[in-house]
Structures are given as C-alpha cells and as structure tokens.
Design an enzyme around this catalytic site. Structure first.
Site, PDB file in Angstrom:
ATOM      1  N   CYS A 265       5.210   2.920  -0.871  1.00  0.00           N
ATOM      2  CA  CYS A 265       4.761   2.193   0.323  1.00  0.00           C
ATOM      3  C   CYS A 265       5.878   1.941   1.328  1.00  0.00           C
ATOM      4  O   CYS A 265       5.713   2.161   2.536  1.00  0.00           O
ATOM      5  CB  CYS A 265       4.071   0.888  -0.072  1.00  0.00           C
ATOM      6  SG  CYS A 265       5.148  -0.398  -0.759  1.00  0.00           S
TER       7      CYS A 265
ATOM      8  N   HIS B 192       3.679  -4.848  -1.947  1.00  0.00           N
ATOM      9  CA  HIS B 192       3.090  -3.698  -1.253  1.00  0.00           C
ATOM     10  C   HIS B 192       3.022  -3.980   0.242  1.00  0.00           C
ATOM     11  O   HIS B 192       2.933  -5.134   0.674  1.00  0.00           O
ATOM     12  CB  HIS B 192       1.682  -3.410  -1.781  1.00  0.00           C
ATOM     13  CG  HIS B 192       1.100  -2.138  -1.221  1.00  0.00           C
ATOM     14  ND1 HIS B 192       1.530  -0.888  -1.615  1.00  0.00           N
ATOM     15  CD2 HIS B 192       0.139  -1.933  -0.276  1.00  0.00           C
ATOM     16  CE1 HIS B 192       0.849   0.040  -0.954  1.00  0.00           C
ATOM     17  NE2 HIS B 192       0.008  -0.563  -0.129  1.00  0.00           N
TER      18      HIS B 192
ATOM     19  N   ASN C 181      -1.443   3.438   4.473  1.00  0.00           N
ATOM     20  CA  ASN C 181      -0.426   3.075   3.489  1.00  0.00           C
ATOM     21  C   ASN C 181      -0.286   4.137   2.407  1.00  0.00           C
ATOM     22  O   ASN C 181      -1.179   4.973   2.216  1.00  0.00           O
ATOM     23  CB  ASN C 181      -0.779   1.725   2.851  1.00  0.00           C
ATOM     24  CG  ASN C 181      -1.954   1.826   1.899  1.00  0.00           C
ATOM     25  OD1 ASN C 181      -1.869   1.410   0.752  1.00  0.00           O
ATOM     26  ND2 ASN C 181      -3.083   2.365   2.342  1.00  0.00           N
TER      27      ASN C 181
END
Length: 204
Positions: free
Chosen positions: A115, A166, A178
């Site tokens: 990420c 995240h 993402n």
C-alpha cells in the site's frame, strides 16, 4: 420625511444584501460540490456517504442545528485549495497501475506494490517528491483533513496489525485506489470491511 429616509435606507440595505447573496452563491456553486437532500436523509447519513463529518457539513452550510429538509441543497466539499492539473496527473498515474499485483515491500510495477510503496510511486511519478514511508509514517506526516479531495490519503487501522496499517489514495465519490491483497484495485471506503477500519484522511 424621516419615514421616507428610513424607507430608502432600508431598500439600499435590502439591495446590498441581495447582491451579496447572489455573489456568494455564485462563488460557492463554482467552487464546491453540492447535494440535494432526499427523503430519509439525515445530516449524519449524508456526511457518512461523502466521507466528511456532520460538523463539517454544518460549518460549510452555516447550520445552527442538524435539522434538514427534503430538497435542501447542501455544500458537501469546497475545492478551492486543489490544483486540478496536479490532481488529474496523480489520478492518471494511479489508474495506470490497476491490476498490478500485491507484493509486501513492493515499490514498482515490475515487482508489485504494497500500500505505501504504491502511494510513494504514484506521487513521485505524478511530480510530487515523496520519500518511502510506511502507512503509519504517511499518517504521521500528513495534514489531517475532514473534507477529502482527490489525491488525499485515506488511512485505516488494525487491518493486519495494530495501529495504522493501510492507506489508499482518495479518488472521489467515497472511493479509493489502493494496493491490497488483490493487487491495485478501486474500492468503496464505505463497504463493510473498510468502514470498520477507517481512521481518516490526510493531505501530503
């Protein structure tokens, strides 16, 4: 005589107020997204749908209470501070990576992204110099915002470890792009999983 002067003064004030109202409503409509209240809506529900707080909606619309009515037009997100060209470039680069596989620690398309590696790559390719950081590192350095704009970072906690774990890039309409287990994808921030872990937005 006095009555006539008061009347003329009152008319001038009314005209001034009307012209000011037209001016500000024109400026607002040109620089902000709006939403028309539907049956069954609440201020909290609308705020949640658009990724802002209900307090932000109250401030943007100068509301003294959370009461709203069907047909009312609400300002959702002022966009005066964005740079359209920069946002467009970032969005273009971000979408070019759709489908790239997920790799823990990955920082480029050929090997895959995690990420934060994905965010680092996209921002640098879009012309915004950004050092490599973890999701938690981006969270610490980002300016926290309640009204997200395209290109802002969306943060989540307690996904695979405790704390900020995240992050994705906000692309508008409650969506983010993402790098997660399924690779680089577009996801709805309000789906059950992401909503459960949502923390907030930040701007680099």
């Amino acid at each position: 005589m006095k009555s006539s002067k008061k009347y003329r003064w009152g008319m001038k004030l009314a005209a001034l107020a009307l012209s000011s109202s037209v001016l500000f409503s024109t400026v607002e409509s040109a620089s902000a997204a709006t939403y028309t209240v539907q049956s069954g809506d609440s201020l909290w529900k609308i705020a949640n749908q658009h990724g802002v707080s209900y307090q932000t909606l109250m401030n943007l619309n100068h509301l003294s209470s959370s009461n709203i009515y069907v047909g009312q037009k609400l300002t959702i997100n002022q966009q005066l501070s964005t740079t359209p060209n920069a946002s467009s470039k970032l969005l273009q680069v971000a979408k070019q990576q759709l489908g790239v596989k997920y790799t823990f620690g990955g920082v480029k398309p050929s090997t895959g992204f995690d990420c934060s590696g994905y965010i680092t790559y996209v921002f640098n390719q879009a012309g915004k110099s950004t050092p490599r950081k973890t999701a938690a590192g981006f969270y610490q350095s980002a300016k926290k915002v309640s009204s997200p704009q395209v290109g802002d970072i969306v943060f989540f906690a307690n996904t695979y470890k405790a704390g900020i774990s995240h992050a994705g890039i906000y692309i508008g309409n409650n969506q983010m792009i993402n790098a997660s287990n399924g690779g680089v994808t577009i996801a709805n921030i309000n789906n059950a999983y992401w909503k459960k872990h949502f923390v907030g937005y930040g701007r680099l």
